[in-house]
Design a protein around this motif. Structure first.
Motif, PDB file in Angstrom:
ATOM      1  N   ALA A   1      -0.753  -1.983 -15.660  1.00 26.18           N
ATOM      2  CA  ALA A   1      -0.125  -3.291 -15.444  1.00 26.18           C
ATOM      3  C   ALA A   1       0.985  -3.239 -14.399  1.00 26.18           C
ATOM      4  O   ALA A   1       1.202  -4.197 -13.681  1.00 26.18           O
ATOM      5  N   PHE A   2       1.689  -2.103 -14.308  1.00 30.40           N
ATOM      6  CA  PHE A   2       2.850  -2.044 -13.425  1.00 30.40           C
ATOM      7  C   PHE A   2       2.669  -1.163 -12.206  1.00 30.40           C
ATOM      8  O   PHE A   2       3.520  -1.139 -11.327  1.00 30.40           O
ATOM      9  N   GLY A   3       1.593  -0.404 -12.132  1.00 30.40           N
ATOM     10  CA  GLY A   3       1.431   0.463 -10.983  1.00 30.40           C
ATOM     11  C   GLY A   3       0.118   1.213 -10.998  1.00 30.40           C
ATOM     12  O   GLY A   3      -0.787   0.914 -11.784  1.00 30.40           O
ATOM     13  N   LYS A   4       0.037   2.191 -10.107  1.00 31.36           N
ATOM     14  CA  LYS A   4      -1.165   2.997  -9.950  1.00 31.36           C
ATOM     15  C   LYS A   4      -0.813   4.466 -10.106  1.00 31.36           C
ATOM     16  O   LYS A   4       0.336   4.869  -9.925  1.00 31.36           O
ATOM     17  N   CYS A   5      -1.834   5.277 -10.405  1.00 32.67           N
ATOM     18  CA  CYS A   5      -1.645   6.713 -10.527  1.00 32.67           C
ATOM     19  C   CYS A   5      -2.634   7.408  -9.592  1.00 32.67           C
ATOM     20  O   CYS A   5      -3.825   7.109  -9.626  1.00 32.67           O
TER      21      CYS A   5
ATOM     22  N   ARG B   1      -1.486  11.863  -0.459  1.00 29.21           N
ATOM     23  CA  ARG B   1      -2.080  10.991  -1.478  1.00 29.21           C
ATOM     24  C   ARG B   1      -3.586  11.178  -1.451  1.00 29.21           C
ATOM     25  O   ARG B   1      -4.241  10.987  -0.441  1.00 29.21           O
ATOM     26  N   ASP B   2      -4.110  11.598  -2.595  1.00 32.71           N
ATOM     27  CA  ASP B   2      -5.545  11.825  -2.709  1.00 32.71           C
ATOM     28  C   ASP B   2      -6.170  10.645  -3.453  1.00 32.71           C
ATOM     29  O   ASP B   2      -5.754   9.517  -3.254  1.00 32.71           O
TER      30      ASP B   2
ATOM     31  N   ALA C   1      -0.241  14.489 -10.745  1.00 32.94           N
ATOM     32  CA  ALA C   1      -0.559  13.078 -10.942  1.00 32.94           C
ATOM     33  C   ALA C   1       0.717  12.332 -10.580  1.00 32.94           C
ATOM     34  O   ALA C   1       1.794  12.652 -11.079  1.00 32.94           O
ATOM     35  N   MET C   2       0.633  11.383  -9.667  1.00 30.63           N
ATOM     36  CA  MET C   2       1.806  10.646  -9.203  1.00 30.63           C
ATOM     37  C   MET C   2       1.665   9.181  -9.601  1.00 30.63           C
ATOM     38  O   MET C   2       0.789   8.471  -9.116  1.00 30.63           O
ATOM     39  N   LYS C   3       2.519   8.745 -10.510  1.00 35.91           N
ATOM     40  CA  LYS C   3       2.559   7.343 -10.924  1.00 35.91           C
ATOM     41  C   LYS C   3       3.446   6.606  -9.928  1.00 35.91           C
ATOM     42  O   LYS C   3       4.569   7.031  -9.651  1.00 35.91           O
ATOM     43  N   VAL C   4       2.944   5.510  -9.389  1.00 31.80           N
ATOM     44  CA  VAL C   4       3.661   4.740  -8.373  1.00 31.80           C
ATOM     45  C   VAL C   4       3.933   3.344  -8.923  1.00 31.80           C
ATOM     46  O   VAL C   4       3.005   2.617  -9.275  1.00 31.80           O
ATOM     47  N   ILE C   5       5.209   2.997  -8.996  1.00 27.01           N
ATOM     48  CA  ILE C   5       5.612   1.698  -9.534  1.00 27.01           C
ATOM     49  C   ILE C   5       6.362   0.928  -8.453  1.00 27.01           C
ATOM     50  O   ILE C   5       7.406   1.388  -7.980  1.00 27.01           O
TER      51      ILE C   5
ATOM     52  N   GLU D   1       0.839  -1.202   0.000  1.00 24.52           N
ATOM     53  CA  GLU D   1       0.000   0.000   0.000  1.00 24.52           C
ATOM     54  C   GLU D   1       0.874   1.253   0.000  1.00 24.52           C
ATOM     55  O   GLU D   1       1.885   1.316   0.691  1.00 24.52           O
ATOM     56  N   VAL D   2       0.469   2.241  -0.776  1.00 22.63           N
ATOM     57  CA  VAL D   2       1.151   3.527  -0.823  1.00 22.63           C
ATOM     58  C   VAL D   2       0.707   4.341   0.385  1.00 22.63           C
ATOM     59  O   VAL D   2      -0.488   4.418   0.688  1.00 22.63           O
ATOM     60  N   ALA D   3       1.655   4.945   1.079  1.00 24.44           N
ATOM     61  CA  ALA D   3       1.353   5.723   2.283  1.00 24.44           C
ATOM     62  C   ALA D   3       0.445   6.904   1.963  1.00 24.44           C
ATOM     63  O   ALA D   3       0.446   7.428   0.851  1.00 24.44           O
ATOM     64  N   GLU D   4      -0.312   7.354   2.968  1.00 25.99           N
ATOM     65  CA  GLU D   4      -1.180   8.522   2.787  1.00 25.99           C
ATOM     66  C   GLU D   4      -0.364   9.801   2.636  1.00 25.99           C
ATOM     67  O   GLU D   4      -0.799  10.737   1.976  1.00 25.99           O
TER      68      GLU D   4
END
Length: 104
Positions: free
Chosen positions: A28-32, A20-21, A45-49, A4-7
């Motif tokens: 396929a490789f991450g979330k935005c 993080r909003d 916009a933060m892409k998280v891989i 999980e990506v931290a708040e």
């Protein structure tokens, strides 16, 4: 399972903090996510891989390409950093999930 990506995401190089909003999308490789700089109030916009799920060289190449792309029809790159779990790529936040094109 993906960690999980931290708040609150903190850039280890500059100590800047980002809230993080909402989730904007998932690939396929991450979330935005939409994120907000807690000092300036700027939104990105933060892409998280996740680092465990990819070839790091490919991620570094993507960042280098994004840094060089400057075109009115391409989402703008802001900055990037990584911690022990993720690579974070910050890009221009587009209204309505689409880049607004200014007419000249």
């Amino acid at each position: 399972m993906q960690p999980e990506v931290a708040e609150i995401v903190i850039d280890p190089n500059t100590s800047r903090s980002y809230s993080r909003d909402e989730l904007l999308g998932q690939g396929a490789f991450g979330k935005c996510y939409k994120v907000t700089d807690l000092v300036s109030g700027d939104s990105f916009a933060m892409k998280v891989i996740p680092l465990y799920s990819c070839e790091l060289e490919e991620v570094y190449q993507e960042v280098e390409i994004l840094k060089k792309l400057l075109h009115k029809n391409v989402v703008g790159f802001s900055h990037s950093f990584e911690d022990q779990q993720f690579m974070y790529i910050f890009m221009e936040l587009c209204s309505r999930q689409s880049r607004h094109l200014a007419t000249s």
